[in-house]
Write a protein that holds these residues in place. Structure first.
Motif, short mmCIF file in Angstrom:
data_model
loop_
_atom_site.label_atom_id
_atom_site.label_comp_id
_atom_site.label_asym_id
_atom_site.label_seq_id
_atom_site.Cartn_x
_atom_site.Cartn_y
_atom_site.Cartn_z
N GLU A 80 1.31 32.14 19.57
CA GLU A 80 2.71 31.79 19.85
C GLU A 80 3.03 32.14 21.29
OE1 GLU A 80 5.70 32.59 16.89
OE2 GLU A 80 7.18 33.20 18.41
N ASN A 82 6.35 31.97 24.33
CA ASN A 82 7.80 31.84 24.48
C ASN A 82 8.10 31.16 25.81
OD1 ASN A 82 10.52 33.39 25.63
ND2 ASN A 82 10.62 32.83 23.48
N SER A 128 8.16 29.04 21.07
CA SER A 128 9.51 29.57 20.87
C SER A 128 10.25 29.49 22.20
CB SER A 128 9.45 31.02 20.36
OG SER A 128 9.04 31.92 21.36
N GLU A 155 10.69 29.75 16.95
CA GLU A 155 11.76 30.75 17.07
C GLU A 155 12.68 30.35 18.21
OE1 GLU A 155 10.81 35.02 16.44
OE2 GLU A 155 11.11 35.20 18.60
N THR A 192 12.77 27.27 11.72
CA THR A 192 12.85 28.00 12.99
C THR A 192 13.51 29.36 12.76
OG1 THR A 192 13.03 25.95 14.26
CG2 THR A 192 13.87 27.95 15.32
#
Ligand SMILES: Cc1cc2nc3c(=O)[nH]c(=O)nc-3n(C[C@H](O)[C@H](O)[C@H](O)COP(=O)(O)O)c2cc1C
Length: 309
Positions: A80, A82, A128, A155, A192
């Motif tokens: 993941e 961001n 995210s 997210e 989400t």
């Protein structure tokens, strides 16, 4: 723990984890993905070696550079990443990066369309975002409330301030609410996770958000957690005696760690003073202590301040 450039460095996070508990997820401060397709040495140290509690954060406005960065981070082990859509600094915003990307929604939509298209085809890590609610006007949140629900972000972390607010004024909860509902009910964003971020300084602040949003997936904390590293333990109801000793031990070890990687006491002191300025913010009658910190010329003089806790 929120990413804070210069503060929540890999060194800070490592020593923090040794001394305190209660944080589930850490983020790197932003890593710049640009056309050089190279991370700086300092940036590589932020995400290597692989850390399972860590989400690396990218700052860029180019699809191509984002994809390069995502692949680099994937090969470093991360599932993941961001994306920074919140940085308010002028040097960043004028290049239409960070919060600067929020004002041109057509471009933002193209950007998201393209990265999710590539993500499908090339198996990029989950994506995210960490976003503000607009650049200069709260009406912009309405546009964002139409955009975010259209994409399967893993997210969305919402800091409910405009770029023009910087870190001033109260978080704009009406705009948070608008984005929250839109994402919760969105066709592509039902799964989400939604995270609140902003001005959580004590257990009450935390509880207030949890009461308003019982289904929220988490709370991200920045300045509040730097000021009081025990805040997560307090929130989780972990007994915490020996506060002064623990803070002293933490600061002492952080000093050691920065001494090992920075060249010269001046740089170490600079870094450590920055952190002490946060940590003494809420001390009653802190003016004297803060003066001592500012004046400190060496470790011995510096290490006097935790005694005042
Ligand atoms: C000194 C400083 C550095 C920051 N660096 C970053 C960063 O690298 N990436 C990011 O997404 N946000 C960054 N932020 C924003 C924080 O992550 C957070 O969104 C903000 O401080 C509001 O949360 P808080 O009230 O809990 O501190 C920074 C904030 C500060 C004050």
């Amino acid at each position: 723990m929120a990413p804070m450039e210069g503060i929540t460095t890999a060194t800070y996070r490592r020593i923090y984890k040794k001394h305190f508990s209660g944080v589930d997820v850490f983020f790197t401060p932003f890593l710049v993905a640009n056309q050089t397709h190279k991370f700086k040495h300092r940036e590589k140290n932020e995400f290597q070696p692989f850390d399972e509690d860590l989400v690396p954060q990218l700052l860029t406005n180019s699809v191509e550079d984002f994809i390069w960065g995502a692949k680099e981070l994937k090969s470093a082990g991360y599932n993941e990443i961001n994306f920074n859509l919140g940085c308010p600094a002028s040097t960043v915003v004028t290049k239409k990066k960070g919060a600067g990307m929020l004002s041109d929604t057509d471009r933002l939509i193209r950007f998201f369309d393209e990265i999710f298209d590539v993500k499908e085809k090339e198996n990029l890590p989950d994506i995210s975002v960490k976003t503000r609610i607009g650049m200069t006007d709260i009406s912009e949140t309405e546009d964002l409330a139409e955009i975010y629900p259209k994409y399967p972000f893993s997210e969305v972390i919402i800091h409910p301030r405009l770029r023009s607010d910087f870190y001033e004024g109260q978080p704009r909860m009406e705009q948070f609410d608008l984005l929250y509902s839109a994402i919760r009910n969105g066709a592509a964003s039902k799964r989400t996770r939604i995270i609140y971020n902003g001005d959580i300084y004590d257990v009450n602040d935390y509880q207030r958000i949890m009461e308003c949003y019982p289904d929220i997936d988490g709370i991200m904390m920045g300045r509040g957690l730097i000021i009081d590293p025990l805040l997560t333990e307090k929130i989780r109801g972990i007994e915490n005696g020996r506060v002064k000793e623990r803070i002293y031990a933490f600061i002492n070890e952080l000093y050691d760690a920065y001494s090992e990687i920075l060249s010269g006491e001046r740089d170490v002191l600079f870094k450590m003073k920055d952190i002490a300025m946060y940590m003494t913010l809420n001390l009653p009658e802190n003016a004297k202590v803060r003066k001592v910190i500012k004046k400190a010329r060496n470790r011995e003089e510096y290490m006097l301040w935790p005694e005042e806790l």
